[in-house]
Design a protein around this motif. Structure first.
Motif, PDB file in Angstrom:
ATOM      1  N   LYS A  27      46.154  46.424  29.333  1.00  0.00           N
ATOM      2  CA  LYS A  27      45.526  45.099  29.342  1.00  0.00           C
ATOM      3  C   LYS A  27      44.643  45.015  28.102  1.00  0.00           C
ATOM      4  N   VAL A  28      44.727  43.891  27.399  1.00  0.00           N
ATOM      5  CA  VAL A  28      43.879  43.697  26.218  1.00  0.00           C
ATOM      6  C   VAL A  28      42.429  43.534  26.653  1.00  0.00           C
ATOM      7  N   LEU A  29      41.544  44.243  25.984  1.00  0.00           N
ATOM      8  CA  LEU A  29      40.097  44.077  26.173  1.00  0.00           C
ATOM      9  C   LEU A  29      39.545  43.462  24.887  1.00  0.00           C
ATOM     10  N   ALA A  30      38.978  42.248  24.987  1.00  0.00           N
ATOM     11  CA  ALA A  30      38.386  41.610  23.804  1.00  0.00           C
ATOM     12  C   ALA A  30      36.870  41.693  23.947  1.00  0.00           C
ATOM     13  N   GLY A  31      36.249  40.668  24.544  1.00  0.00           N
ATOM     14  CA  GLY A  31      34.799  40.724  24.763  1.00  0.00           C
ATOM     15  C   GLY A  31      34.423  41.292  26.124  1.00  0.00           C
ATOM     16  N   GLY A  32      35.382  41.352  27.017  1.00  0.00           N
ATOM     17  CA  GLY A  32      35.152  41.944  28.349  1.00  0.00           C
ATOM     18  C   GLY A  32      34.369  41.061  29.316  1.00  0.00           C
ATOM     19  N   GLN A  33      34.020  39.837  28.902  1.00  0.00           N
ATOM     20  CA  GLN A  33      33.143  39.004  29.743  1.00  0.00           C
ATOM     21  C   GLN A  33      33.851  38.473  30.992  1.00  0.00           C
ATOM     22  N   SER A  34      35.159  38.396  30.954  1.00  0.00           N
ATOM     23  CA  SER A  34      35.913  38.017  32.147  1.00  0.00           C
ATOM     24  C   SER A  34      36.678  39.212  32.708  1.00  0.00           C
ATOM     25  N   LEU A  35      37.176  40.055  31.821  1.00  0.00           N
ATOM     26  CA  LEU A  35      37.994  41.181  32.292  1.00  0.00           C
ATOM     27  C   LEU A  35      37.165  42.206  33.071  1.00  0.00           C
ATOM     28  N   VAL A  36      35.971  42.523  32.581  1.00  0.00           N
ATOM     29  CA  VAL A  36      35.175  43.567  33.248  1.00  0.00           C
ATOM     30  C   VAL A  36      34.815  43.173  34.689  1.00  0.00           C
ATOM     31  N   ARG A  75      33.929  36.955  17.852  1.00  0.00           N
ATOM     32  CA  ARG A  75      33.041  36.550  18.960  1.00  0.00           C
ATOM     33  C   ARG A  75      32.747  35.054  18.887  1.00  0.00           C
ATOM     34  N   GLN A  76      32.508  34.472  20.048  1.00  0.00           N
ATOM     35  CA  GLN A  76      32.172  33.042  20.102  1.00  0.00           C
ATOM     36  C   GLN A  76      30.904  32.748  19.304  1.00  0.00           C
ATOM     37  N   ARG A  77      29.927  33.651  19.365  1.00  0.00           N
ATOM     38  CA  ARG A  77      28.661  33.434  18.644  1.00  0.00           C
ATOM     39  C   ARG A  77      28.882  33.401  17.132  1.00  0.00           C
ATOM     40  N   GLY A 107      31.796  37.520  24.165  1.00  0.00           N
ATOM     41  CA  GLY A 107      33.080  36.860  24.458  1.00  0.00           C
ATOM     42  C   GLY A 107      33.741  36.327  23.200  1.00  0.00           C
ATOM     43  N   THR A 108      35.061  36.297  23.214  1.00  0.00           N
ATOM     44  CA  THR A 108      35.817  35.795  22.064  1.00  0.00           C
ATOM     45  C   THR A 108      36.447  34.437  22.390  1.00  0.00           C
ATOM     46  N   VAL A 109      36.767  33.690  21.337  1.00  0.00           N
ATOM     47  CA  VAL A 109      37.429  32.386  21.528  1.00  0.00           C
ATOM     48  C   VAL A 109      38.836  32.613  22.086  1.00  0.00           C
ATOM     49  N   ALA A 120      37.237  26.171  31.915  1.00  0.00           N
ATOM     50  CA  ALA A 120      36.683  26.657  30.641  1.00  0.00           C
ATOM     51  C   ALA A 120      36.751  25.575  29.566  1.00  0.00           C
ATOM     52  N   GLU A 121      35.766  25.595  28.705  1.00  0.00           N
ATOM     53  CA  GLU A 121      35.655  24.560  27.670  1.00  0.00           C
ATOM     54  C   GLU A 121      36.658  24.768  26.530  1.00  0.00           C
ATOM     55  N   LEU A 122      36.796  26.010  26.063  1.00  0.00           N
ATOM     56  CA  LEU A 122      37.543  26.219  24.816  1.00  0.00           C
ATOM     57  C   LEU A 122      39.047  25.941  24.941  1.00  0.00           C
ATOM     58  N   VAL A 163      50.068  40.071  22.523  1.00  0.00           N
ATOM     59  CA  VAL A 163      48.666  39.922  22.116  1.00  0.00           C
ATOM     60  C   VAL A 163      48.502  38.563  21.452  1.00  0.00           C
ATOM     61  N   VAL A 164      47.431  37.856  21.814  1.00  0.00           N
ATOM     62  CA  VAL A 164      47.065  36.669  21.037  1.00  0.00           C
ATOM     63  C   VAL A 164      46.430  37.188  19.749  1.00  0.00           C
ATOM     64  N   VAL A 165      46.966  36.752  18.635  1.00  0.00           N
ATOM     65  CA  VAL A 165      46.480  37.234  17.333  1.00  0.00           C
ATOM     66  C   VAL A 165      45.378  36.321  16.796  1.00  0.00           C
TER      67      VAL A 165
HETATM   68  C1  LIG Z   1      28.463  34.810  34.330  1.00  0.00           C
HETATM   69  C2  LIG Z   1      29.577  34.269  33.485  1.00  0.00           C
HETATM   70  C3  LIG Z   1      29.581  32.916  33.176  1.00  0.00           C
HETATM   71  C4  LIG Z   1      30.606  32.402  32.388  1.00  0.00           C
HETATM   72  N1  LIG Z   1      30.586  31.064  32.098  1.00  0.00           N
HETATM   73  C5  LIG Z   1      31.581  30.541  31.355  1.00  0.00           C
HETATM   74  C6  LIG Z   1      31.617  29.146  31.034  1.00  0.00           C
HETATM   75  O1  LIG Z   1      30.746  28.370  31.414  1.00  0.00           O
HETATM   76  N2  LIG Z   1      32.672  28.705  30.298  1.00  0.00           N
HETATM   77  C7  LIG Z   1      33.671  29.525  29.861  1.00  0.00           C
HETATM   78  O2  LIG Z   1      34.594  29.066  29.225  1.00  0.00           O
HETATM   79  N3  LIG Z   1      33.654  30.835  30.110  1.00  0.00           N
HETATM   80  C8  LIG Z   1      32.645  31.367  30.847  1.00  0.00           C
HETATM   81  N4  LIG Z   1      32.648  32.697  31.135  1.00  0.00           N
HETATM   82  C9  LIG Z   1      33.777  33.544  30.608  1.00  0.00           C
HETATM   83  C10 LIG Z   1      33.512  33.842  29.156  1.00  0.00           C
HETATM   84  O3  LIG Z   1      32.356  34.522  28.951  1.00  0.00           O
HETATM   85  C11 LIG Z   1      34.580  34.261  28.133  1.00  0.00           C
HETATM   86  O4  LIG Z   1      34.510  33.216  27.208  1.00  0.00           O
HETATM   87  C12 LIG Z   1      36.062  34.403  28.286  1.00  0.00           C
HETATM   88  O5  LIG Z   1      36.642  34.066  29.505  1.00  0.00           O
HETATM   89  C13 LIG Z   1      36.578  35.749  27.981  1.00  0.00           C
HETATM   90  O6  LIG Z   1      36.452  36.126  26.659  1.00  0.00           O
HETATM   91  P1  LIG Z   1      36.429  37.683  26.364  1.00  0.00           P
HETATM   92  O7  LIG Z   1      36.632  37.837  24.900  1.00  0.00           O
HETATM   93  O8  LIG Z   1      35.226  38.283  26.969  1.00  0.00           O
HETATM   94  O9  LIG Z   1      37.778  38.189  27.102  1.00  0.00           O
HETATM   95  P2  LIG Z   1      38.023  39.451  28.022  1.00  0.00           P
HETATM   96  O10 LIG Z   1      37.117  39.434  29.190  1.00  0.00           O
HETATM   97  O11 LIG Z   1      38.055  40.680  27.199  1.00  0.00           O
HETATM   98  O12 LIG Z   1      39.519  39.131  28.484  1.00  0.00           O
HETATM   99  C14 LIG Z   1      39.783  38.083  29.389  1.00  0.00           C
HETATM  100  C15 LIG Z   1      41.287  38.074  29.714  1.00  0.00           C
HETATM  101  O13 LIG Z   1      42.042  37.667  28.568  1.00  0.00           O
HETATM  102  C16 LIG Z   1      42.891  38.718  28.124  1.00  0.00           C
HETATM  103  N5  LIG Z   1      42.784  38.746  26.663  1.00  0.00           N
HETATM  104  C17 LIG Z   1      41.648  38.710  25.929  1.00  0.00           C
HETATM  105  N6  LIG Z   1      41.939  38.670  24.620  1.00  0.00           N
HETATM  106  C18 LIG Z   1      43.282  38.688  24.537  1.00  0.00           C
HETATM  107  C19 LIG Z   1      44.202  38.665  23.433  1.00  0.00           C
HETATM  108  N7  LIG Z   1      43.775  38.603  22.162  1.00  0.00           N
HETATM  109  N8  LIG Z   1      45.525  38.706  23.700  1.00  0.00           N
HETATM  110  C20 LIG Z   1      45.978  38.757  24.982  1.00  0.00           C
HETATM  111  N9  LIG Z   1      45.164  38.771  26.056  1.00  0.00           N
HETATM  112  C21 LIG Z   1      43.838  38.743  25.830  1.00  0.00           C
HETATM  113  C22 LIG Z   1      42.374  39.995  28.781  1.00  0.00           C
HETATM  114  O14 LIG Z   1      43.387  40.971  28.945  1.00  0.00           O
HETATM  115  C23 LIG Z   1      41.855  39.447  30.100  1.00  0.00           C
HETATM  116  O15 LIG Z   1      42.920  39.261  31.001  1.00  0.00           O
HETATM  117  C24 LIG Z   1      31.639  33.248  31.902  1.00  0.00           C
HETATM  118  C25 LIG Z   1      31.614  34.624  32.193  1.00  0.00           C
HETATM  119  C26 LIG Z   1      30.602  35.128  32.985  1.00  0.00           C
HETATM  120  C27 LIG Z   1      30.596  36.599  33.295  1.00  0.00           C
END
Ligand SMILES: Cc1cc2nc3c(=O)[nH]c(=O)nc-3n(C[C@@H](O)[C@H](O)[C@H](O)COP(=O)(O)OP(=O)(O)OC[C@H]3O[C@@H](n4cnc5c(N)ncnc54)[C@H](O)[C@@H]3O)c2cc1C
Length: 288
Positions: A27-36, A75-77, A107-109, A120-122, A163-165
């Motif tokens: 599984k791809v780990l990018a920012g981990g904000q949703s995956l973790v 990263r989104q920031r 988190g990443t876009v 989600a907004e993006l 992978v999303v590039v």
């Molecule tokens: C408390 C909380 C509140 C949040 N509020 C919001 C909100 O208001 N709006 C919003 O939009 N988001 C919100 N999020 C989610 C947000 O933080 C992230 O923007 C986003 O969902 C995940 O980005 P990430 O880079 O952390 O992805 P990850 O957590 O690393 O990955 C998320 C998923 O995408 C897959 N993935 C990631 N990158 C790739 C890639 N390049 N290719 C293929 N698969 C990939 C992973 O395998 C996983 O399944 C929130 C999260 C938390 C914990």
């Protein structure tokens, strides 16, 4: 809860990322904000987490011929602070609503697009802006419109070995104006309902193109060409956007709001943000 055991790798080349994903157990780990959180709740049990943040090709964002291109590890920031991202006004309008600053600093876009949360907004911005998603996988590279990439709630056209590039957002064109709004219970929460609008006018100020994307209202962002709606009802958009809400809002309701409540939110926001986008488009046209 604690995550089930997994292996962790951090390759430095895209080919090695694809190699690690071969077989479909990674599984791809990018920012981990949703995956973790998914792992912690044991809603997913991948064998290997493939961290993409050390791949140089994925860490760049900036203007290119087709628009503003954002690599998958950006990263989104970083995008929020990048002055060249201002060429895509919708990114700057939406970003402050994507969770909180701390989440956006990890988190990443592209991770947000790949996660495909319907609220989600993006992904909604990407659909309204007609962004293009680039994928790499066992069959090579391919590109597709964001609207085709997101196929449902938390599901996309990416396979388990893909992978999303990057994602590329077209730069704003002359005569374009934009709108963005969402209603959430608290700032930083996912939207109960939200809209993104993009309107283009010609030299005479008449509408030539209008797109509207709703999010938090269905199993994915829903986009409609609303050029006739805006052209015919410019003076009072509310009846027409209320009728549109009946057609597109399809949540089934949940503990945060009924379908009727979301229809009302969507209709009001859609009328307001279409009107704002139209005025901004005309302002920009006059100043250009
Ligand atoms: C408390 C909380 C509140 C949040 N509020 C919001 C909100 O208001 N709006 C919003 O939009 N988001 C919100 N999020 C989610 C947000 O933080 C992230 O923007 C986003 O969902 C995940 O980005 P990430 O880079 O952390 O992805 P990850 O957590 O690393 O990955 C998320 C998923 O995408 C897959 N993935 C990631 N990158 C790739 C890639 N390049 N290719 C293929 N698969 C990939 C992973 O395998 C996983 O399944 C929130 C999260 C938390 C914990």
């Amino acid at each position: 809860m604690k995550a089930a055991p997994f292996a962790y790798v951090r390759p430095g080349r895209l080919d090695d990322v694809l190699g690690e994903l071969a077989g479909g157990d990674g599984k791809v780990l990018a920012g981990g904000q949703s995956l973790v959180p998914v792992l912690a709740m044991r809603l997913g049990r991948p064998g290997t987490l493939v961290d993409i943040t050390a791949v140089p090709e994925l860490t760049a964002a900036g203007p290119e011929q087709d628009g503003y291109r954002i690599g998958a590890a950006v990263r989104q920031r970083a995008v929020e602070h990048d002055r060249s991202a201002r060429a895509v006004p919708l990114i700057g309008m939406a970003m402050p609503f994507v969770g909180h600053r701390e989440l956006r600093s990890r988190g990443t876009v592209c991770g947000s697009l790949a996660h495909a949360d319907p609220a989600a907004e993006l992904p909604a911005v990407a659909c309204c802006a007609q962004a293009t998603v680039e994928l790499a996988g066992p069959a090579g590279r391919r590109r597709m419109p964001a609207e085709e990439f997101v196929t449902g709630a938390m599901t996309t056209a990416a396979g388990p070995e893909d992978v999303v590039v990057a994602v590329t957002f077209p730069h704003a064109r002359p005569g374009e104006g934009f709108g963005f709004a969402e209603i959430a219970r608290r700032h930083g929460d996912f939207a109960l309902a939200g809209v993104v609008t993009r309107v283009r006018v010609g030299d005479d100020g008449a509408v030539t193109e209008a797109r509207l994307t709703g999010f938090g209202i269905s199993d994915r962002a829903v986009t409609r060409d609303v050029t006739p709606l805006l052209t015919e009802h410019e003076d009072d958009l509310r009846p027409a956007t209320a009728a549109l809400a009946d057609e597109v809002v399809d949540t089934g309701g949940d503990t945060h709001g009924s379908t009727g409540y979301r229809r009302r939110l969507f209709g009001v926001l859609a009328a307001r943000e279409l009107s704002r986008a139209l005025h901004r488009a005309r302002d920009r046209k006059e100043r250009s």
